[in-house]
Design a protein around this motif. Structure first.
Motif, mmCIF file in Angstrom:
data_model
loop_
_atom_site.group_PDB
_atom_site.id
_atom_site.type_symbol
_atom_site.label_atom_id
_atom_site.label_comp_id
_atom_site.label_asym_id
_atom_site.label_seq_id
_atom_site.Cartn_x
_atom_site.Cartn_y
_atom_site.Cartn_z
ATOM 1 N N VAL A 152 0.838 -1.194 0.000
ATOM 2 C CA VAL A 152 0.000 0.000 0.000
ATOM 3 C C VAL A 152 0.877 1.250 0.000
ATOM 4 O O VAL A 152 1.755 1.414 0.854
ATOM 5 N N HIS A 153 0.624 2.135 -0.970
ATOM 6 C CA HIS A 153 1.299 3.426 -1.086
ATOM 7 C C HIS A 153 0.267 4.502 -1.398
ATOM 8 O O HIS A 153 -0.898 4.193 -1.693
ATOM 9 N N SER A 154 0.698 5.756 -1.353
ATOM 10 C CA SER A 154 -0.169 6.844 -1.817
ATOM 11 C C SER A 154 0.642 7.765 -2.723
ATOM 12 O O SER A 154 1.867 7.826 -2.624
ATOM 13 N N PHE A 155 -0.059 8.491 -3.619
ATOM 14 C CA PHE A 155 0.638 9.337 -4.580
ATOM 15 C C PHE A 155 -0.003 10.718 -4.665
ATOM 16 O O PHE A 155 -1.178 10.894 -4.322
ATOM 17 N N THR A 156 0.780 11.684 -5.114
ATOM 18 C CA THR A 156 0.323 13.072 -5.197
ATOM 19 C C THR A 156 -0.629 13.255 -6.383
ATOM 20 O O THR A 156 -0.474 12.607 -7.415
ATOM 21 N N PRO A 157 -1.621 14.149 -6.241
ATOM 22 C CA PRO A 157 -2.563 14.383 -7.338
ATOM 23 C C PRO A 157 -1.925 14.982 -8.584
ATOM 24 O O PRO A 157 -2.483 14.884 -9.674
ATOM 25 N N GLU A 158 -0.755 15.582 -8.431
ATOM 26 C CA GLU A 158 -0.083 16.219 -9.554
ATOM 27 C C GLU A 158 1.410 15.968 -9.444
ATOM 28 O O GLU A 158 1.971 15.930 -8.351
ATOM 29 N N MET A 159 2.064 15.775 -10.579
ATOM 30 C CA MET A 159 3.511 15.595 -10.590
ATOM 31 C C MET A 159 4.092 16.270 -11.826
ATOM 32 O O MET A 159 3.623 16.036 -12.938
ATOM 33 N N LEU A 160 5.063 17.143 -11.598
ATOM 34 C CA LEU A 160 5.729 17.862 -12.691
ATOM 35 C C LEU A 160 4.726 18.586 -13.583
ATOM 36 O O LEU A 160 4.837 18.620 -14.806
ATOM 37 N N GLY A 161 3.708 19.161 -12.914
ATOM 38 C CA GLY A 161 2.711 19.935 -13.630
ATOM 39 C C GLY A 161 1.640 19.125 -14.328
ATOM 40 O O GLY A 161 0.747 19.687 -14.973
ATOM 41 N N MET A 162 1.680 17.804 -14.208
ATOM 42 C CA MET A 162 0.696 16.944 -14.868
ATOM 43 C C MET A 162 -0.266 16.365 -13.839
ATOM 44 O O MET A 162 0.159 15.809 -12.818
ATOM 45 N N ASP A 195 -4.184 1.166 -14.567
ATOM 46 C CA ASP A 195 -3.535 -0.133 -14.761
ATOM 47 C C ASP A 195 -2.041 0.138 -14.956
ATOM 48 O O ASP A 195 -1.625 0.643 -15.990
ATOM 49 N N ASN A 196 -1.258 -0.191 -13.941
ATOM 50 C CA ASN A 196 0.159 0.173 -13.896
ATOM 51 C C ASN A 196 0.337 1.687 -14.072
ATOM 52 O O ASN A 196 1.192 2.159 -14.812
ATOM 53 N N GLN A 197 -0.507 2.429 -13.365
ATOM 54 C CA GLN A 197 -0.433 3.873 -13.245
ATOM 55 C C GLN A 197 -0.622 4.216 -11.764
ATOM 56 O O GLN A 197 -1.339 3.517 -11.067
ATOM 57 N N PRO A 198 -0.021 5.281 -11.258
ATOM 58 C CA PRO A 198 0.768 6.308 -11.947
ATOM 59 C C PRO A 198 2.208 5.894 -12.247
ATOM 60 O O PRO A 198 2.969 6.687 -12.800
ATOM 61 N N PHE A 223 -0.978 -1.289 -4.457
ATOM 62 C CA PHE A 223 -2.042 -0.310 -4.583
ATOM 63 C C PHE A 223 -1.486 1.083 -4.298
ATOM 64 O O PHE A 223 -0.850 1.304 -3.261
ATOM 65 N N GLU A 224 -1.716 1.994 -5.222
ATOM 66 C CA GLU A 224 -1.382 3.409 -5.048
ATOM 67 C C GLU A 224 -2.696 4.185 -4.994
ATOM 68 O O GLU A 224 -3.502 4.120 -5.927
ATOM 69 N N ILE A 225 -2.914 4.934 -3.910
ATOM 70 C CA ILE A 225 -4.137 5.709 -3.754
ATOM 71 C C ILE A 225 -3.781 7.191 -3.754
ATOM 72 O O ILE A 225 -2.832 7.608 -3.081
ATOM 73 N N ARG A 226 -4.541 7.973 -4.503
ATOM 74 C CA ARG A 226 -4.252 9.404 -4.607
ATOM 75 C C ARG A 226 -4.521 10.093 -3.267
ATOM 76 O O ARG A 226 -5.552 9.853 -2.633
ATOM 77 N N GLN A 227 -3.625 10.967 -2.889
ATOM 78 C CA GLN A 227 -3.649 11.493 -1.532
ATOM 79 C C GLN A 227 -4.839 12.390 -1.221
ATOM 80 O O GLN A 227 -5.238 12.508 -0.051
ATOM 81 N N ASP A 228 -5.456 13.004 -2.237
ATOM 82 C CA ASP A 228 -6.642 13.802 -1.942
ATOM 83 C C ASP A 228 -7.851 12.924 -1.625
ATOM 84 O O ASP A 228 -8.903 13.431 -1.213
#
Length: 259
Positions: A152-162, A195-198, A223-228
């Motif tokens: 289990v991980h979490s990821f930022t809603p935006e990265m490098l402006g994307m 699917d294999n994102q982000p 599993f990567e869940i968006r932090q917002d």
């Protein structure tokens, strides 16, 4: 509702924490569960806001992992210190193991880390976590049990402006027949799942699943869940329960056996 990520810095207590559970056919791991800094590092020269930021941990992931393991009735391993001390999901030889800069922020306490200090951090904070995982999996293997690993991980809603549109991503490297079923389970509920994102698990799954999962030939998924999606404790716990439901209903693991 309870807001997560309190302003008070957590107190460091151990290089990892083990959450017991009855099931041995599945194991949850959460590498970036904590932003705690051992006292010897002070604040690493970072502001309170920086120490709460994604550069220090995966916000929300720990409670998701805890709720997931509780719902499945299985054990979990949680990392005990900030990834800024040493990143538990990087190879010991990786240049990204101890970062002097992260997310555009210099980390003053990591600017002059000697090879001796790097090795000391490995021995004190990295190896205890992975050695404990190794020993646990060795015991299961000796008993003829090959668990499914759930990371289990979490990821930022935006990265490098994307912008990253997926509320959740599923990362895997070796295809299993339940991967399409998991993706479909979320899609049928109106959840846009990556699917294999982000990140592409074929390219980089991370050290923990590469080492403990792939080398042992164990089924695995990250599993990567968006932090917002994880701003409140209640949201984190709900995601943990939803993941458990998806895992059980799609046959990633079997139903729990009665004692």
């Amino acid at each position: 509702m309870t807001r997560s990520q309190a302003d008070t810095d957590p107190v460091y207590s151990a290089p990892f924490h083990f959450q017991p559970g009855q099931r041995s056919d599945v194991l949850v791991v959460c590498d970036h569960a904590s932003r705690a800094l051992p006292p010897e590092f002070g604040d690493l020269g970072l502001s309170p806001g920086q120490r709460r930021d994604h550069i220090a941990w995966d916000p929300g992931a720990a409670r998701v992992a805890q709720a997931l393991a509780t719902a499945l009735g299985c054990p979990a391993f949680h990392g005990g210190s900030s990834r800024l001390v040493v990143d538990l999901n990087r190879h010991p030889d990786s240049a990204h193991l101890v970062l002097p800069e992260s997310g555009g922020h210099p980390v003053p306490g990591n600017l002059r880390v000697s090879p001796e200090e790097r090795e000391r951090r490995l021995q004190r904070y990295f190896h205890p976590y992975h050695d404990a995982l190794d020993a646990y999996l060795d015991r299961l293997d000796a008993a003829g049990t090959r668990p499914t690993l759930l990371s289990v991980h979490s990821f930022t809603p935006e990265m490098l402006g994307m912008l990253r549109p997926w509320p959740i991503g599923l990362m895997w490297k070796e295809h299993r027949d339940w991967v399409p079923r998991l993706l479909s389970w979320f899609a049928q509920r109106g959840v846009e799942i990556g699917d294999n994102q982000p990140y592409d698990g074929h390219d980089t799954l991370g050290f923990t699943l590469e080492y403990h999962g792939l080398q042992r030939g164990l089924p695995h998924v990250l599993f990567e869940i968006r932090q917002d999606q994880l701003l409140l404790d209640e949201q984190q716990e709900r995601w943990g329960r939803d993941l458990a439901q998806a895992i059980l209903e799609t046959g990633v693991i079997g139903p729990p056996t009665s004692a």
